[in-house]
Design a protein around this motif. Structure first.
Motif, PDB file in Angstrom:
ATOM      1  N   MET A   3       0.928  -1.117   0.006  1.00 22.23           N
ATOM      2  CA  MET A   3      -0.179   0.055   0.002  1.00 22.23           C
ATOM      3  C   MET A   3       0.924   1.410   0.191  1.00 22.23           C
ATOM      4  SD  MET A   3      -3.169  -0.723  -0.192  1.00 22.23           S
ATOM      5  CE  MET A   3      -3.671  -2.491  -0.555  1.00 22.23           C
ATOM      6  N   ALA A   4       0.138   2.221  -0.310  1.00 20.27           N
ATOM      7  CA  ALA A   4       0.993   3.649  -0.499  1.00 20.27           C
ATOM      8  C   ALA A   4       1.598   3.890   0.912  1.00 20.27           C
ATOM      9  CB  ALA A   4       0.191   4.633  -1.185  1.00 20.27           C
ATOM     10  N   GLU A   5       2.671   4.775   0.925  1.00 20.67           N
ATOM     11  CA  GLU A   5       3.157   4.905   2.033  1.00 20.67           C
ATOM     12  C   GLU A   5       2.579   6.356   2.957  1.00 20.67           C
ATOM     13  OE1 GLU A   5       7.363   5.597   2.271  1.00 20.67           O
ATOM     14  OE2 GLU A   5       7.536   3.388   1.711  1.00 20.67           O
ATOM     15  N   THR A   6       1.926   7.449   1.813  1.00 19.35           N
ATOM     16  CA  THR A   6       1.292   8.254   2.415  1.00 19.35           C
ATOM     17  C   THR A   6      -0.049   8.262   1.517  1.00 19.35           C
ATOM     18  OG1 THR A   6       2.160   9.603   0.373  1.00 19.35           O
ATOM     19  CG2 THR A   6       3.296   9.935   2.524  1.00 19.35           C
ATOM     20  N   PRO A   7      -1.341   8.540   2.061  1.00 18.86           N
ATOM     21  CA  PRO A   7      -2.578   8.483   1.354  1.00 18.86           C
ATOM     22  C   PRO A   7      -2.681   9.043   0.135  1.00 18.86           C
ATOM     23  CG  PRO A   7      -2.840   9.172   3.752  1.00 18.86           C
ATOM     24  CD  PRO A   7      -1.249   9.306   3.226  1.00 18.86           C
ATOM     25  N   MET A   8      -3.341   8.416  -0.788  1.00 16.57           N
ATOM     26  CA  MET A   8      -3.224   9.121  -2.106  1.00 16.57           C
ATOM     27  C   MET A   8      -4.203  10.136  -2.275  1.00 16.57           C
ATOM     28  SD  MET A   8      -2.462   9.086  -5.426  1.00 16.57           S
ATOM     29  CE  MET A   8      -1.613   7.638  -5.527  1.00 16.57           C
ATOM     30  N   THR A   9      -4.034  11.090  -2.960  1.00 16.56           N
ATOM     31  CA  THR A   9      -5.261  12.415  -3.037  1.00 16.56           C
ATOM     32  C   THR A   9      -5.473  12.426  -4.585  1.00 16.56           C
ATOM     33  OG1 THR A   9      -3.536  14.073  -3.374  1.00 16.56           O
ATOM     34  CG2 THR A   9      -4.104  13.588  -1.170  1.00 16.56           C
ATOM     35  N   LEU A  10      -6.295  13.073  -4.839  1.00 19.72           N
ATOM     36  CA  LEU A  10      -6.848  13.448  -6.323  1.00 19.72           C
ATOM     37  C   LEU A  10      -5.770  13.938  -6.985  1.00 19.72           C
ATOM     38  CD1 LEU A  10     -10.442  13.747  -7.528  1.00 19.72           C
ATOM     39  CD2 LEU A  10      -8.577  15.358  -8.389  1.00 19.72           C
ATOM     40  N   GLU A  11      -5.247  15.266  -6.373  1.00 21.23           N
ATOM     41  CA  GLU A  11      -4.110  15.832  -7.055  1.00 21.23           C
ATOM     42  C   GLU A  11      -3.090  14.834  -7.157  1.00 21.23           C
ATOM     43  OE1 GLU A  11      -6.059  16.606  -4.116  1.00 21.23           O
ATOM     44  OE2 GLU A  11      -7.252  18.196  -5.105  1.00 21.23           O
ATOM     45  N   LYS A  12      -2.697  14.196  -6.429  1.00 19.09           N
ATOM     46  CA  LYS A  12      -1.280  13.428  -6.657  1.00 19.09           C
ATOM     47  C   LYS A  12      -1.501  12.462  -7.819  1.00 19.09           C
ATOM     48  CE  LYS A  12       1.893  10.002  -4.448  1.00 19.09           C
ATOM     49  NZ  LYS A  12       2.105   9.545  -3.154  1.00 19.09           N
ATOM     50  N   LEU A  13      -2.868  11.848  -7.653  1.00 17.81           N
ATOM     51  CA  LEU A  13      -3.265  10.866  -8.782  1.00 17.81           C
ATOM     52  C   LEU A  13      -3.331  11.673 -10.124  1.00 17.81           C
ATOM     53  CD1 LEU A  13      -3.851   7.602  -8.765  1.00 17.81           C
ATOM     54  CD2 LEU A  13      -6.532   8.542  -9.128  1.00 17.81           C
ATOM     55  N   GLN A  14      -3.754  12.870 -10.076  1.00 21.57           N
ATOM     56  CA  GLN A  14      -3.764  13.790 -11.423  1.00 21.57           C
ATOM     57  C   GLN A  14      -2.368  14.018 -11.802  1.00 21.57           C
ATOM     58  OE1 GLN A  14      -6.684  14.982 -13.179  1.00 21.57           O
ATOM     59  NE2 GLN A  14      -4.797  14.999 -14.646  1.00 21.57           N
ATOM     60  N   GLN A  15      -1.495  14.197 -11.145  1.00 26.27           N
ATOM     61  CA  GLN A  15       0.042  14.405 -11.281  1.00 26.27           C
ATOM     62  C   GLN A  15       0.468  12.998 -11.822  1.00 26.27           C
ATOM     63  OE1 GLN A  15       2.053  15.826  -7.939  1.00 26.27           O
ATOM     64  NE2 GLN A  15       1.006  17.830  -7.638  1.00 26.27           N
ATOM     65  N   LEU A  16       0.334  11.874 -11.255  1.00 28.12           N
ATOM     66  CA  LEU A  16       0.977  10.757 -11.819  1.00 28.12           C
ATOM     67  C   LEU A  16       0.506  10.432 -13.454  1.00 28.12           C
ATOM     68  CD1 LEU A  16       0.660   8.352  -8.540  1.00 28.12           C
ATOM     69  CD2 LEU A  16       2.731   9.020  -9.820  1.00 28.12           C
ATOM     70  N   ILE A  17      -0.960  10.845 -13.449  1.00 20.40           N
ATOM     71  CA  ILE A  17      -1.612  10.270 -14.698  1.00 20.40           C
ATOM     72  C   ILE A  17      -0.882  11.089 -15.827  1.00 20.40           C
ATOM     73  CG2 ILE A  17      -3.787  11.835 -14.738  1.00 20.40           C
ATOM     74  CD1 ILE A  17      -5.112   9.072 -15.459  1.00 20.40           C
ATOM     75  N   THR A  18      -1.098  12.537 -15.455  1.00 19.55           N
ATOM     76  CA  THR A  18      -0.310  13.612 -16.529  1.00 19.55           C
ATOM     77  C   THR A  18       1.140  13.623 -16.757  1.00 19.55           C
ATOM     78  OG1 THR A  18      -2.302  14.786 -15.570  1.00 19.55           O
ATOM     79  CG2 THR A  18      -0.413  15.766 -16.954  1.00 19.55           C
ATOM     80  N   ARG A  19       1.783  12.668 -15.743  1.00 13.94           N
ATOM     81  CA  ARG A  19       3.158  12.821 -16.110  1.00 13.94           C
ATOM     82  C   ARG A  19       3.528  11.846 -17.166  1.00 13.94           C
ATOM     83  NH1 ARG A  19       7.185   9.007 -14.159  1.00 13.94           N
ATOM     84  NH2 ARG A  19       9.197  10.076 -14.031  1.00 13.94           N
ATOM     85  N   GLU A  20       2.551  10.999 -17.610  1.00 12.24           N
ATOM     86  CA  GLU A  20       2.739  10.368 -18.902  1.00 12.24           C
ATOM     87  C   GLU A  20       2.431  10.933 -20.336  1.00 12.24           C
ATOM     88  OE1 GLU A  20       1.540   6.166 -18.571  1.00 12.24           O
ATOM     89  OE2 GLU A  20       1.737   6.282 -16.392  1.00 12.24           O
ATOM     90  N   PRO A  21       3.417  10.857 -21.475  1.00  5.64           N
ATOM     91  CA  PRO A  21       3.137  11.713 -22.420  1.00  5.64           C
ATOM     92  C   PRO A  21       1.745  11.208 -23.083  1.00  5.64           C
ATOM     93  CG  PRO A  21       5.562  11.257 -22.413  1.00  5.64           C
ATOM     94  CD  PRO A  21       5.007  10.729 -21.049  1.00  5.64           C
ATOM     95  N   PHE A  22       1.540   9.899 -23.174  1.00  6.58           N
ATOM     96  CA  PHE A  22       0.390   9.528 -23.730  1.00  6.58           C
ATOM     97  C   PHE A  22      -0.915   9.817 -22.979  1.00  6.58           C
ATOM     98  CE2 PHE A  22      -2.843   6.092 -24.433  1.00  6.58           C
ATOM     99  CZ  PHE A  22      -2.771   6.061 -25.670  1.00  6.58           C
ATOM    100  N   ASN A  23      -0.685   9.708 -21.890  1.00  4.55           N
ATOM    101  CA  ASN A  23      -2.064  10.208 -21.158  1.00  4.55           C
ATOM    102  C   ASN A  23      -2.281  11.774 -21.340  1.00  4.55           C
ATOM    103  OD1 ASN A  23      -2.105   7.602 -20.120  1.00  4.55           O
ATOM    104  ND2 ASN A  23      -1.017   8.016 -18.071  1.00  4.55           N
ATOM    105  N   ARG A  24      -1.163  12.619 -21.545  1.00  8.42           N
ATOM    106  CA  ARG A  24      -1.428  13.836 -21.620  1.00  8.42           C
ATOM    107  C   ARG A  24      -2.146  14.077 -22.917  1.00  8.42           C
ATOM    108  NH1 ARG A  24       3.674  14.672 -19.344  1.00  8.42           N
ATOM    109  NH2 ARG A  24       4.627  15.103 -21.542  1.00  8.42           N
TER     110      ARG A  24
END
Lengths: 145, 145, 145, 145
Positions: free
Chosen positions: A1-22
């Motif tokens: 499990m994640a060490e720190t709780p996931m937030t919507l903002e962090k999940l958005q950052q992770l998804i946007t990090r990938e060129p294809f997802n952008r």
């Protein structure tokens, strides 16, 4: 499990990090115990048949894979490698925003299953499917997959 | 079956007619009794993880769907609606041209199955899968699928 | 749609009419707007590994196919031909009754999708999956599928 | 890889060791670099519709899973856990012996893909599909799959 709780903002950052997802242009709308909800912005390159102008099935498969993967990421803290996907096409998806709702079917220590449903701007189900993901902790991955 | 025999040039025209296929940049290399072979030209937008830089699985799913569909088109004279696809990911596909080999598994009067294998520029198998296609003659389609 | 409304008793008769289903020993527990719930009685022939004694995946695939098919039958009045199935295995299913919950994902005039989840006697999810079914009215079927 | 080279006799012993496989009645006909070929003996319990008398799809799914799994076992020395299967149905399989031909699509250190084609006694393709298998060495398995 994640060490720190996931937030919507962090999940958005992770998804946007990938060129294809952008390029697909994912916006995470919701993240709760039931899963996640994402929106995609339509692109002219997505057109399959130029007369009928429906969205190509490859794009819908990609949306299902990403939505299902990030439903797992919301719990695990990171996106995970896809082992396989299965996608059913239900109805032509005409140009416009799409909404995908995804949830974890079963989280496992080695591989996990998540599913996603894609709806058009009139809330009609256009495609749905499921992916199998490799969820073993990265340190135990020997790089061979 | 097609009224006039399919040629590689005509199949290329059919595939290039679709905006999404132009974006994926398909070139048909071969078309014979065993199936078809297509090449794709890599795009920067295909990158999944920006550090690892492998091709996103959604793109590989799209390539498998298109290759399998046009293996059917080579026999039937037209591309056909996809009912569903199943895709297995075998190995990270690094930036570069990809080759997909596709063939019909079984041609039916109502629905048909075709499969495709995708290889990287070093001929390693990176993904493979199969699609189920709706192959009933168009006049009998009532527009509801 | 069915000419007369489906009842649980009629659905049980339809399912029990098939020799394979009798061997699997299906009992329909519930049928409502959300789908159906069926129970199966375990058989010694289902054992895969004789030491570990878990249920063979082929049996779980069969249960998913039948449960998903009869979720469609509950709406359509008759079981329908299976086009394809996709099954994920989540956990070893040890000897004992199994419960499958199935629902229609999308009903179409030509083909439809339904999904099913299989639980063991401790309510743990052991397998899940989905099938694609040929739901065109029988009079238009030319016997070639 | 297997410590001692696999033989057809040893593979037959491994397959027959499982009660479910004995019930399906598998005979291994061939084992070479291209994969394996197995035969099944038909049973009355396999009948789906009692009027039409075709073989139930759940049985065909089981045959595909076992054939694909043992194509891996022929290389690895042991059968492996199934992660998921995908099966396409092509034609009604009428009562009689069935032949399945299976081969490894890609062997990996963590998970692998194999496919199988099932033919009836007149050599018509009745079903085909593929499975994803967990092929990590057993000592690294933590029992949680």
């Amino acid at each position: 499990m994640a060490e720190t709780p996931m937030t919507l903002e962090k999940l958005q950052q992770l998804i946007t990090r990938e060129p294809f997802n952008r390029w697909i242009n994912f916006t995470i709308l919701k993240m709760d115990a039931d899963g996640i909800e994402v929106k995609t912005a339509w692109r002219e390159e997505w057109v399959a048949n130029p007369d009928r102008r429906h969205t190509h099935g490859g794009i819908l498969a990609a949306i299902i894979d990403v939505a299902a993967d990030y439903a797992i990421a919301a719990q695990l803290g990171r996106p995970v490698p896809t082992i396989d996907i299965h996608v059913n096409y239900h109805k032509a998806a005409m140009p416009g925003d799409l909404i995908a709702k995804a949830k974890v079917v079963r989280m496992g220590g080695q591989f996990s299953t998540a599913e996603a449903y894609v709806y058009d701007s009139e809330s009609a189900l256009v495609a749905s499917g499921r992916g199998t993901y490799f969820t073993m902790p990265p340190k135990r991955v020997n790089g061979k997959w």
